[in-house]
Design a protein around this motif. Structure first.
Motif, PDB file in Angstrom:
ATOM      1  N   LYS A 141       0.829  -1.209   0.000  1.00  0.00           N
ATOM      2  CA  LYS A 141       0.000   0.000   0.000  1.00  0.00           C
ATOM      3  C   LYS A 141       0.863   1.258   0.000  1.00  0.00           C
ATOM      4  O   LYS A 141       2.022   1.229  -0.406  1.00  0.00           O
ATOM      5  N   THR A 142       0.284   2.366   0.450  1.00  0.00           N
ATOM      6  CA  THR A 142       0.951   3.661   0.334  1.00  0.00           C
ATOM      7  C   THR A 142       2.252   3.704   1.116  1.00  0.00           C
ATOM      8  O   THR A 142       3.276   4.191   0.612  1.00  0.00           O
ATOM      9  N   TRP A 143       2.254   3.196   2.336  1.00  0.00           N
ATOM     10  CA  TRP A 143       3.474   3.232   3.129  1.00  0.00           C
ATOM     11  C   TRP A 143       4.571   2.377   2.509  1.00  0.00           C
ATOM     12  O   TRP A 143       5.765   2.706   2.614  1.00  0.00           O
ATOM     13  N   GLY A 144       4.186   1.278   1.866  1.00  0.00           N
ATOM     14  CA  GLY A 144       5.179   0.469   1.174  1.00  0.00           C
ATOM     15  C   GLY A 144       5.836   1.227   0.044  1.00  0.00           C
ATOM     16  O   GLY A 144       7.054   1.147  -0.154  1.00  0.00           O
ATOM     17  N   GLY A 145       5.026   1.999  -0.713  1.00  0.00           N
ATOM     18  CA  GLY A 145       5.585   2.814  -1.788  1.00  0.00           C
ATOM     19  C   GLY A 145       6.475   3.917  -1.266  1.00  0.00           C
ATOM     20  O   GLY A 145       7.528   4.210  -1.845  1.00  0.00           O
ATOM     21  N   ILE A 146       6.062   4.556  -0.165  1.00  0.00           N
ATOM     22  CA  ILE A 146       6.875   5.632   0.414  1.00  0.00           C
ATOM     23  C   ILE A 146       8.225   5.096   0.883  1.00  0.00           C
ATOM     24  O   ILE A 146       9.278   5.681   0.604  1.00  0.00           O
ATOM     25  N   VAL A 147       8.195   3.974   1.600  1.00  0.00           N
ATOM     26  CA  VAL A 147       9.445   3.391   2.108  1.00  0.00           C
ATOM     27  C   VAL A 147      10.363   3.009   0.952  1.00  0.00           C
ATOM     28  O   VAL A 147      11.565   3.315   0.967  1.00  0.00           O
ATOM     29  N   ALA A 148       9.811   2.352  -0.063  1.00  0.00           N
ATOM     30  CA  ALA A 148      10.632   1.927  -1.202  1.00  0.00           C
ATOM     31  C   ALA A 148      11.229   3.121  -1.928  1.00  0.00           C
ATOM     32  O   ALA A 148      12.428   3.140  -2.244  1.00  0.00           O
ATOM     33  N   GLY A 149      10.407   4.131  -2.209  1.00  0.00           N
ATOM     34  CA  GLY A 149      10.899   5.291  -2.945  1.00  0.00           C
ATOM     35  C   GLY A 149      11.906   6.105  -2.170  1.00  0.00           C
ATOM     36  O   GLY A 149      12.901   6.584  -2.733  1.00  0.00           O
TER      37      GLY A 149
END
Length: 459
Positions: A92-100
């Motif tokens: 979800k969104t937090w996964g994308g934020i952490v990865a980016g």
């Protein structure tokens, strides 16, 4: 089957959706990727494909390519956006934020340190000699980028014409970079309508062993609930990103004024983030036009040195903007003469924030729309035309760098034959011996150091 796979393959029987790929395992991978992502976007994408598709089997080949081809259509660093997309798809969104964020954070800290060393000790005989050899290498590297993108893009006379017009517009008429991009996009719109086969983009291709085990998120896995399009979700994403842009810009304007270097850096690199079709080399001419020519945050030789540092550190090449910000913040003493390092580091962080914030917007807002836009000619044709124009833009940048390297004191003076020789050696190493960019930079830096020490000894 690995522990990671056995954990993540557990499914919820009621809705037949994947429970989760272990979040902390993913975080550790993204952190590791931030430190080992050398080799530009091709190398970074290759690492993600090898780890996520081939070894860990977290995602299938087809879904990986589907995400990659989408990210390649967006402005911004496609490898960082691909990491953000995959993190978002899995967690979800937090996964994308952490990865980016983890994709660029190590590079930011490394470049702040290297920028400080450069600006503090750059005039020493040792450092100056190293960069004397690096500048000609950068010229050859940018020429290689033009060749690499051109060989993939300029497939017919229409795209060749766009590339030539782009080069002519910049070299002969000094047209603004945004005008070049907008004109190419308009041509692509009409080209997609009247000559669609000439404006089709070629998808990125990789290969996978046909006997590979099924992926956790495979071709037939249902789209996760958070990845389904909803107007309310789109509005929330746009509003959140708008707030995250407005708040720091308002704070900078209030505390420093609109015309201050920090505020102008935020505004300038926000615009740059929306013009990076074709990768970092595509936006470099715009950065040179603005940061060097208009604002004077740094000089052309410093810009070339920063590009070399960006090439030799992990993370996306567009992180060279952190170097631009640091040098600009340091030399303009944005936090006062007693806090030069703090000013440089603050400017580097702000520039990175405003450069990458749009990338998160593109992924979180447009990700759910992938199925409705992917491979539609009306959407891809303008981007194909823009990429063709970028070839001419990068070629013009090559000439710009070559002029400053070979004629450092102007055309009225003699050519710098030593720099010319190093550039030719770098050209041979890249085009004929197929050496890596980092290897060529190291070799040319050694040549520059040896030559400068030799000249210093005899003078």
């Amino acid at each position: 089957m690995t522990t990671e796979t056995s954990t993540a393959v557990d499914r919820n029987a009621s809705n037949n959706s994947v429970v989760a790929i272990p979040f902390w395992d993913a975080c550790l991978f993204w952190l590791k990727l931030g430190f080992i992502s050398f080799g530009g976007p091709a190398g970074q994408i290759s690492i993600m494909h090898q780890e996520l598709v081939e070894q860990r089997r977290w995602i299938s080949e087809r879904r990986f390519l589907h995400a990659l081809n989408f990210c390649m259509l967006l402005p911004g660093p496609e490898a960082q956006q691909l990491a953000t997309y995959l993190g978002w798809l899995m967690h979800k969104t937090w996964g994308g934020i952490v990865a980016g964020v983890l994709f660029v954070l190590p590079s930011l800290f490394i470049l702040i340190g290297l920028s400080w060393i450069y600006i503090t000790y750059g005039e020493s005989t040792l450092i100056a000699g190293l960069f004397y050899g690096i500048k000609p290498a950068v010229t050859a590297i940018v020429l290689q980028a033009a060749h690499r993108i051109g060989s993939k893009t300029l497939k017919n006379r229409y795209l060749w014409a766009i590339g030539i017009l782009s080069f002519t517009g910049l070299a002969a008429f000094d047209l603004p970079f945004p005008l070049i991009v907008a004109s190419a996009g308009i041509i692509g719109i009409f080209g997609g309508k009247f000559a669609p086969t000439s404006f089709q983009s070629a998808p990125h291709k990789t290969t996978l062993n046909a006997n590979a085990a099924p992926a956790i998120i495979d071709d037939h896995s249902p789209t996760p609930q958070h990845a389904l399009f909803r107007w309310t979700k789109l509005i929330k994403v746009v509003a959140a990103c708008a707030v995250l842009w407005i708040l720091p810009m308002a704070a900078l304007t209030y505390s420093h004024g609109w015309n201050s270097p920090l505020t102008q850096m935020g505004w300038f690199f926000t615009k740059a983030a929306f013009l990076t079709f074709g990768g970092a080399y595509a936006v470099l001419p715009y950065v040179v036009q603005g940061a060097v020519g208009h604002y004077g945050w740094l000089s052309t030789p410093q810009m070339m040195d920063g590009l070399a540092l960006g090439e030799t550190t992990p993370g996306p090449l567009i992180m060279v903007v952190a170097f631009v910000g640091f040098v600009g913040g340091y030399t303009k003493a944005v936090c006062g003469p007693e806090l030069l390092f703090v000013g440089g580091a603050l400017a580097a962080c702000l520039v990175t924030w405003f450069t990458f914030l749009p990338s998160f917007l593109f992924i979180f807002a447009a990700g759910p729309l992938i199925e409705s836009t992917h491979n539609e000619i009306s959407f891809t044709a303008p981007l194909t035309a823009i990429t063709a124009a970028i070839v001419g833009v990068i070629l013009n940048l090559t000439l710009f760098f070559a002029y400053h390297v070979l004629y450092p004191h102007g055309l009225a003076e003699h050519i710098d034959w030593a720099a010319c020789s190093v550039a030719f050696i770098a050209f041979l190493a890249l085009f004929f011996f197929k050496q890596k960019v980092t290897t060529v930079i190291v070799e040319c830096a050694i040549l520059g150091l040896v030559y400068s020490q030799f000249m210093h000894y005899f003078h």
